[in-house]
Motif scaffolding. Structure first.
Motif, PDB file in Angstrom:
ATOM      1  N   PRO A  91       4.052  -4.410  -6.295  1.00 32.70           N
ATOM      2  CA  PRO A  91       4.248  -4.636  -7.662  1.00 32.70           C
ATOM      3  C   PRO A  91       2.722  -5.165  -8.176  1.00 32.70           C
ATOM      4  O   PRO A  91       2.458  -5.114  -9.327  1.00 32.70           O
ATOM      5  CB  PRO A  91       5.031  -5.973  -7.627  1.00 32.70           C
ATOM      6  CG  PRO A  91       4.817  -6.564  -6.162  1.00 32.70           C
ATOM      7  CD  PRO A  91       4.611  -5.291  -5.440  1.00 32.70           C
ATOM      8  N   VAL A  92       1.873  -5.019  -7.494  1.00 37.71           N
ATOM      9  CA  VAL A  92       0.259  -5.183  -7.714  1.00 37.71           C
ATOM     10  C   VAL A  92      -0.329  -3.949  -7.624  1.00 37.71           C
ATOM     11  O   VAL A  92      -0.753  -3.501  -6.539  1.00 37.71           O
ATOM     12  CB  VAL A  92      -0.432  -6.339  -6.727  1.00 37.71           C
ATOM     13  CG1 VAL A  92      -1.636  -6.531  -7.489  1.00 37.71           C
ATOM     14  CG2 VAL A  92       0.466  -7.647  -6.683  1.00 37.71           C
ATOM     15  N   HIS A  93      -0.393  -3.280  -8.671  1.00 35.08           N
ATOM     16  CA  HIS A  93      -1.220  -2.110  -8.769  1.00 35.08           C
ATOM     17  C   HIS A  93      -2.246  -1.815  -9.874  1.00 35.08           C
ATOM     18  O   HIS A  93      -1.991  -2.243 -11.016  1.00 35.08           O
ATOM     19  CB  HIS A  93       0.019  -1.058  -8.968  1.00 35.08           C
ATOM     20  CG  HIS A  93      -0.706   0.472  -9.335  1.00 35.08           C
ATOM     21  ND1 HIS A  93      -1.508   1.070  -8.311  1.00 35.08           N
ATOM     22  CD2 HIS A  93      -0.721   1.132 -10.315  1.00 35.08           C
ATOM     23  CE1 HIS A  93      -2.027   2.122  -8.746  1.00 35.08           C
ATOM     24  NE2 HIS A  93      -1.499   2.458 -10.255  1.00 35.08           N
ATOM     25  N   ARG A  94      -3.495  -1.397  -9.355  1.00 37.97           N
ATOM     26  CA  ARG A  94      -4.723  -1.359 -10.207  1.00 37.97           C
ATOM     27  C   ARG A  94      -5.380  -0.130  -9.723  1.00 37.97           C
ATOM     28  O   ARG A  94      -6.050  -0.180  -8.599  1.00 37.97           O
ATOM     29  CB  ARG A  94      -5.553  -2.623 -10.321  1.00 37.97           C
ATOM     30  CG  ARG A  94      -5.300  -3.743 -11.026  1.00 37.97           C
ATOM     31  CD  ARG A  94      -6.085  -4.661 -11.018  1.00 37.97           C
ATOM     32  NE  ARG A  94      -7.757  -4.717 -11.284  1.00 37.97           N
ATOM     33  CZ  ARG A  94      -8.746  -5.115 -10.827  1.00 37.97           C
ATOM     34  NH1 ARG A  94      -8.644  -6.453 -11.105  1.00 37.97           N
ATOM     35  NH2 ARG A  94      -9.982  -4.755 -11.255  1.00 37.97           N
ATOM     36  N   ALA A  95      -5.397   0.988 -10.509  1.00 35.79           N
ATOM     37  CA  ALA A  95      -5.867   2.147 -10.268  1.00 35.79           C
ATOM     38  C   ALA A  95      -7.527   2.029 -10.374  1.00 35.79           C
ATOM     39  O   ALA A  95      -7.995   2.942  -9.567  1.00 35.79           O
ATOM     40  CB  ALA A  95      -5.648   3.409 -11.141  1.00 35.79           C
ATOM     41  N   ASP A  96      -8.104   1.014 -10.809  1.00 36.57           N
ATOM     42  CA  ASP A  96      -9.578   0.883 -10.983  1.00 36.57           C
ATOM     43  C   ASP A  96     -10.062   0.387  -9.581  1.00 36.57           C
ATOM     44  O   ASP A  96     -11.279   0.364  -9.546  1.00 36.57           O
ATOM     45  CB  ASP A  96      -9.758   0.266 -12.173  1.00 36.57           C
ATOM     46  CG  ASP A  96      -9.502  -1.158 -12.221  1.00 36.57           C
ATOM     47  OD1 ASP A  96      -8.532  -1.691 -11.755  1.00 36.57           O
ATOM     48  OD2 ASP A  96     -10.269  -2.068 -13.065  1.00 36.57           O
ATOM     49  N   LEU A  97      -9.289  -0.339  -8.970  1.00 39.54           N
ATOM     50  CA  LEU A  97      -9.863  -1.097  -7.779  1.00 39.54           C
ATOM     51  C   LEU A  97      -9.534  -0.270  -6.386  1.00 39.54           C
ATOM     52  O   LEU A  97      -8.628   0.361  -6.081  1.00 39.54           O
ATOM     53  CB  LEU A  97      -9.040  -2.307  -7.400  1.00 39.54           C
ATOM     54  CG  LEU A  97      -9.568  -3.636  -6.640  1.00 39.54           C
ATOM     55  CD1 LEU A  97     -10.867  -4.051  -7.248  1.00 39.54           C
ATOM     56  CD2 LEU A  97      -8.732  -4.589  -6.505  1.00 39.54           C
ATOM     57  N   GLN A  98     -10.777   0.084  -5.907  1.00 34.97           N
ATOM     58  CA  GLN A  98     -10.780   1.166  -4.760  1.00 34.97           C
ATOM     59  C   GLN A  98     -11.481   0.365  -3.512  1.00 34.97           C
ATOM     60  O   GLN A  98     -12.072  -0.284  -3.743  1.00 34.97           O
ATOM     61  CB  GLN A  98     -11.693   2.278  -5.219  1.00 34.97           C
ATOM     62  CG  GLN A  98     -11.312   3.128  -6.430  1.00 34.97           C
ATOM     63  CD  GLN A  98      -9.918   3.838  -6.393  1.00 34.97           C
ATOM     64  OE1 GLN A  98      -9.599   4.380  -5.238  1.00 34.97           O
ATOM     65  NE2 GLN A  98      -9.420   3.920  -7.584  1.00 34.97           N
ATOM     66  N   PHE A  99     -10.780   0.665  -2.332  1.00 37.94           N
ATOM     67  CA  PHE A  99     -11.047   0.221  -1.352  1.00 37.94           C
ATOM     68  C   PHE A  99     -11.020   1.035   0.069  1.00 37.94           C
ATOM     69  O   PHE A  99     -10.249   2.010  -0.047  1.00 37.94           O
ATOM     70  CB  PHE A  99     -10.191  -1.180  -0.916  1.00 37.94           C
ATOM     71  CG  PHE A  99      -8.765  -0.747  -1.002  1.00 37.94           C
ATOM     72  CD1 PHE A  99      -7.797  -0.650   0.251  1.00 37.94           C
ATOM     73  CD2 PHE A  99      -7.920  -0.826  -2.186  1.00 37.94           C
ATOM     74  CE1 PHE A  99      -6.751  -0.287   0.275  1.00 37.94           C
ATOM     75  CE2 PHE A  99      -6.685  -0.439  -2.319  1.00 37.94           C
ATOM     76  CZ  PHE A  99      -6.034  -0.348  -0.859  1.00 37.94           C
TER      77      PHE A  99
ATOM     78  N   PHE B 228       0.857  -1.225   0.016  1.00 39.30           N
ATOM     79  CA  PHE B 228       0.038  -0.015   0.075  1.00 39.30           C
ATOM     80  C   PHE B 228       0.883   1.159   0.167  1.00 39.30           C
ATOM     81  O   PHE B 228       1.774   1.202   0.588  1.00 39.30           O
ATOM     82  CB  PHE B 228      -0.758   0.121   1.208  1.00 39.30           C
ATOM     83  CG  PHE B 228      -1.777  -1.105   1.405  1.00 39.30           C
ATOM     84  CD1 PHE B 228      -2.936  -1.373   0.584  1.00 39.30           C
ATOM     85  CD2 PHE B 228      -1.368  -1.934   2.229  1.00 39.30           C
ATOM     86  CE1 PHE B 228      -3.646  -2.729   0.854  1.00 39.30           C
ATOM     87  CE2 PHE B 228      -2.209  -3.543   2.601  1.00 39.30           C
ATOM     88  CZ  PHE B 228      -3.340  -3.527   1.685  1.00 39.30           C
ATOM     89  N   LYS B 229       0.228   2.261  -0.510  1.00 43.30           N
ATOM     90  CA  LYS B 229       0.782   3.676  -0.269  1.00 43.30           C
ATOM     91  C   LYS B 229      -0.280   4.643   0.197  1.00 43.30           C
ATOM     92  O   LYS B 229      -1.555   4.163  -0.142  1.00 43.30           O
ATOM     93  CB  LYS B 229       1.443   4.257  -1.792  1.00 43.30           C
ATOM     94  CG  LYS B 229       0.372   4.001  -2.884  1.00 43.30           C
ATOM     95  CD  LYS B 229       1.037   4.680  -4.212  1.00 43.30           C
ATOM     96  CE  LYS B 229       0.240   4.622  -5.230  1.00 43.30           C
ATOM     97  NZ  LYS B 229       0.758   5.166  -6.460  1.00 43.30           N
TER      98      LYS B 229
ATOM     99  N   LYS C  63      -5.400   8.335   2.904  1.00 46.37           N
ATOM    100  CA  LYS C  63      -6.452   6.999   2.266  1.00 46.37           C
ATOM    101  C   LYS C  63      -5.410   5.950   1.538  1.00 46.37           C
ATOM    102  O   LYS C  63      -4.541   6.522   0.623  1.00 46.37           O
ATOM    103  CB  LYS C  63      -7.524   7.731   1.333  1.00 46.37           C
ATOM    104  CG  LYS C  63      -8.368   6.780   1.017  1.00 46.37           C
ATOM    105  CD  LYS C  63      -9.430   7.286   0.107  1.00 46.37           C
ATOM    106  CE  LYS C  63     -10.366   6.252  -0.459  1.00 46.37           C
ATOM    107  NZ  LYS C  63     -11.370   6.384  -1.216  1.00 46.37           N
ATOM    108  N   PRO C  64      -5.596   4.822   1.924  1.00 44.01           N
ATOM    109  CA  PRO C  64      -4.527   3.764   1.099  1.00 44.01           C
ATOM    110  C   PRO C  64      -5.180   3.588  -0.132  1.00 44.01           C
ATOM    111  O   PRO C  64      -6.309   3.513  -0.400  1.00 44.01           O
ATOM    112  CB  PRO C  64      -4.702   2.594   2.220  1.00 44.01           C
ATOM    113  CG  PRO C  64      -5.923   2.521   2.643  1.00 44.01           C
ATOM    114  CD  PRO C  64      -6.229   4.288   2.735  1.00 44.01           C
ATOM    115  N   THR C  65      -4.069   3.179  -1.145  1.00 44.06           N
ATOM    116  CA  THR C  65      -4.344   2.862  -2.343  1.00 44.06           C
ATOM    117  C   THR C  65      -3.077   1.587  -2.577  1.00 44.06           C
ATOM    118  O   THR C  65      -1.971   1.497  -1.668  1.00 44.06           O
ATOM    119  CB  THR C  65      -4.068   3.709  -3.393  1.00 44.06           C
ATOM    120  OG1 THR C  65      -2.727   4.432  -3.301  1.00 44.06           O
ATOM    121  CG2 THR C  65      -5.188   4.771  -3.298  1.00 44.06           C
ATOM    122  N   LEU C  66      -3.549   0.754  -3.931  1.00 42.38           N
ATOM    123  CA  LEU C  66      -2.630  -0.091  -4.155  1.00 42.38           C
ATOM    124  C   LEU C  66      -1.229   0.445  -4.464  1.00 42.38           C
ATOM    125  O   LEU C  66      -1.253   1.242  -5.588  1.00 42.38           O
ATOM    126  CB  LEU C  66      -3.361  -1.148  -5.068  1.00 42.38           C
ATOM    127  CG  LEU C  66      -4.224  -2.132  -4.550  1.00 42.38           C
ATOM    128  CD1 LEU C  66      -4.959  -2.715  -5.642  1.00 42.38           C
ATOM    129  CD2 LEU C  66      -3.524  -3.203  -3.574  1.00 42.38           C
TER     130      LEU C  66
END
Length: 254
Positions: free
Chosen positions: A99-107, A86-87, A93-96
């Motif tokens: 090495p696994v990054h998908r901008a369209d997946l929000q959580f 995470f970043k 607010k955390p985002t991916l």
């Protein structure tokens, strides 16, 4: 529809479509030792962060929450749990992260008194908040300090027996919204209005800085269990909630 009747046990990773938001719940109290057994799911930096907690219970609950978030995301990503990293945005607010990054997946994740809720969406911002309903809270005093004038007046106009539930409904809806926008506590909670009266649908009633903003967001009540109040906020109005119980899925991982 009563959401507490919709908590399902997934037999396999559920498919997430653009018109759905998935909400997962788990309770730390159901297995006090799950945090210790889930440490394997954390990276070195996350374990180091866990060690900063002074008390064992707080440390174990942090491990439980972080592992829950990684295990669930790994299912949707089809990735190894240890590759889920995470970043954080300007307001936390955390985002991916690679090495696994998908901008369209929000959580988004929220926790209170052992209850953990995790929301995940495809292609839209999302925020979730859960609170343990404490009867000793000075609800009217807090409402005057942080709620909008409309909300504070609406709260005091209710019968005394309805005010505690209405207070937490208002609080969770406001928190879910500012978390969804990514602004967090940098946004004044009295800058916008949400519904709060018993029987009234969860809604973002109005915003003052940008009057058109309210039309771009929607709120939904979530009922994770007795003694808790929760809300979900997301962009748009073309979505529905599916609720999943993470307890059995987690136990298969320990």
């Amino acid at each position: 529809m009563t959401l507490r009747q919709l908590w399902h046990q997934p037999s396999q990773p559920p498919a997430l479509t653009r018109d759905e938001i998935h909400v997962w719940r788990a309770s730390v109290s159901e297995d006090a030792h799950a945090g210790k057994r889930l440490r394997w799911a954390l990276g070195d930096d996350e374990r180091a962060r866990a060690e900063h907690f002074r008390f064992n219970r707080d440390r174990d609950r942090f491990v439980f929450r972080r592992a829950l978030m990684k295990l669930i995301l790994a299912q949707y990503l089809g990735a190894d749990v240890l590759d889920v990293r995470f970043k954080h945005g300007r307001c936390g607010k955390p985002t991916l992260a690679p090495p696994v990054h998908r901008a369209d997946l929000q959580f988004n994740l929220s926790h209170s008194n052992g209850m953990v809720l995790f929301a995940i969406a495809h292609g839209r911002e999302v925020g979730v908040d859960v609170e343990y309903i404490r009867p000793d809270v000075e609800i009217e005093q807090i409402a005057r300090l942080v709620f909008s004038d409309r909300e504070a007046s609406g709260l005091t106009a209710l019968p005394a027996s309805d005010r505690l539930g209405a207070f937490f409904a208002c609080w969770t809806r406001k928190e879910a919204f500012v978390k969804a926008t990514g602004q967090g506590l940098s946004r004044a909670l009295d800058d916008f209005d949400v519904s709060l009266a018993p029987g009234e649908a969860a809604a973002l009633v109005g915003t003052r800085e940008d009057p058109t903003e309210a039309a771009r967001w929607s709120l939904e009540e979530v009922r994770p269990g007795s003694g808790y109040c929760a809300a979900l906020a997301a962009e748009g109005h073309d979505w529905q909630v599916r609720c999943w119980d993470a307890s059995e899925a987690l136990m298969r991982c320990v």
